[in-house]
Design a protein around this motif. Structure first.
Motif, PDB file in Angstrom:
ATOM      1  N   TYR A 123      11.727 107.595 123.934  1.00  0.00           N
ATOM      2  CA  TYR A 123      11.400 108.383 122.745  1.00  0.00           C
ATOM      3  C   TYR A 123      11.203 107.466 121.536  1.00  0.00           C
ATOM      4  O   TYR A 123      10.300 107.678 120.727  1.00  0.00           O
ATOM      5  N   GLU A 124      12.018 106.434 121.433  1.00  0.00           N
ATOM      6  CA  GLU A 124      11.899 105.493 120.313  1.00  0.00           C
ATOM      7  C   GLU A 124      10.532 104.812 120.320  1.00  0.00           C
ATOM      8  O   GLU A 124       9.897 104.659 119.278  1.00  0.00           O
ATOM      9  N   HIS A 125      10.077 104.405 121.487  1.00  0.00           N
ATOM     10  CA  HIS A 125       8.770 103.747 121.594  1.00  0.00           C
ATOM     11  C   HIS A 125       7.650 104.734 121.251  1.00  0.00           C
ATOM     12  O   HIS A 125       6.701 104.397 120.555  1.00  0.00           O
ATOM     13  N   TYR A 126       7.770 105.965 121.719  1.00  0.00           N
ATOM     14  CA  TYR A 126       6.781 106.995 121.405  1.00  0.00           C
ATOM     15  C   TYR A 126       6.693 107.215 119.896  1.00  0.00           C
ATOM     16  O   TYR A 126       5.607 107.255 119.324  1.00  0.00           O
ATOM     17  N   ARG A 127       7.858 107.349 119.233  1.00  0.00           N
ATOM     18  CA  ARG A 127       7.868 107.557 117.779  1.00  0.00           C
ATOM     19  C   ARG A 127       7.248 106.373 117.051  1.00  0.00           C
ATOM     20  O   ARG A 127       6.537 106.541 116.070  1.00  0.00           O
ATOM     21  N   GLU A 128       7.507 105.173 117.547  1.00  0.00           N
ATOM     22  CA  GLU A 128       6.924 103.975 116.949  1.00  0.00           C
ATOM     23  C   GLU A 128       5.392 103.998 117.056  1.00  0.00           C
ATOM     24  O   GLU A 128       4.682 103.666 116.110  1.00  0.00           O
ATOM     25  N   LEU A 129       4.890 104.422 118.218  1.00  0.00           N
ATOM     26  CA  LEU A 129       3.442 104.483 118.429  1.00  0.00           C
ATOM     27  C   LEU A 129       2.764 105.548 117.580  1.00  0.00           C
ATOM     28  O   LEU A 129       1.606 105.391 117.188  1.00  0.00           O
ATOM     29  N   THR A 130       3.468 106.657 117.328  1.00  0.00           N
ATOM     30  CA  THR A 130       2.849 107.766 116.600  1.00  0.00           C
ATOM     31  C   THR A 130       3.193 107.773 115.115  1.00  0.00           C
ATOM     32  O   THR A 130       2.708 108.639 114.386  1.00  0.00           O
ATOM     33  N   LYS A 131       3.987 106.826 114.658  1.00  0.00           N
ATOM     34  CA  LYS A 131       4.386 106.781 113.253  1.00  0.00           C
ATOM     35  C   LYS A 131       3.147 106.637 112.365  1.00  0.00           C
ATOM     36  O   LYS A 131       2.270 105.826 112.634  1.00  0.00           O
ATOM     37  N   GLY A 132       3.091 107.459 111.352  1.00  0.00           N
ATOM     38  CA  GLY A 132       1.991 107.367 110.388  1.00  0.00           C
ATOM     39  C   GLY A 132       0.735 108.130 110.795  1.00  0.00           C
ATOM     40  O   GLY A 132      -0.191 108.240 110.012  1.00  0.00           O
ATOM     41  N   GLN A 133       0.692 108.655 112.010  1.00  0.00           N
ATOM     42  CA  GLN A 133      -0.476 109.429 112.432  1.00  0.00           C
ATOM     43  C   GLN A 133      -0.274 110.888 112.044  1.00  0.00           C
ATOM     44  O   GLN A 133       0.804 111.435 112.228  1.00  0.00           O
ATOM     45  N   PRO A 134      -1.304 111.510 111.487  1.00  0.00           N
ATOM     46  CA  PRO A 134      -1.146 112.905 111.073  1.00  0.00           C
ATOM     47  C   PRO A 134      -0.980 113.831 112.269  1.00  0.00           C
ATOM     48  O   PRO A 134      -1.523 113.590 113.338  1.00  0.00           O
TER      49      PRO A 134
END
Length: 87
Positions: free
Chosen positions: A44-55
């Motif tokens: 989940y941490e990696h997923y959040r990192e990848l999607t951070k800042g995307q609307p």
């Protein structure tokens, strides 16, 4: 040096889901079906990192001019409803 990605067949993944989840903390785990990549397991941490800042989709729709003027009717087919037996 980066740890090599783990690649599992869907059969291996089904046999060892716990090992796949533990490996996902170190990086993506690629799951194959019939020798072809079909899924990627991420922590989940990696997923959040990848999607951070995307609307998010709802944010995009709210900023789209005229989006509130569209009438959208979504009907659910009756054949999707079924009773579940508790026997």
């Amino acid at each position: 040096m980066a740890k090599p990605a783990l690649v599992l067949s869907s059969r291996e993944f089904n046999r060892r889901p716990g090992a796949a989840k533990r490996a996902a903390h170190s990086g993506p785990v690629y799951i194959t079906e019939h020798g072809r990549p079909s899924h990627v397991l991420l922590s989940y941490e990696h997923y959040r990192e990848l999607t951070k800042g995307q609307p998010r989709l709802n944010d995009l729709l709210c900023r789209t001019p005229g989006a509130g003027d569209v009438d959208l009717e979504i009907s659910r087919p009756d054949d999707l409803l079924r009773l579940v037996s508790t026997d």
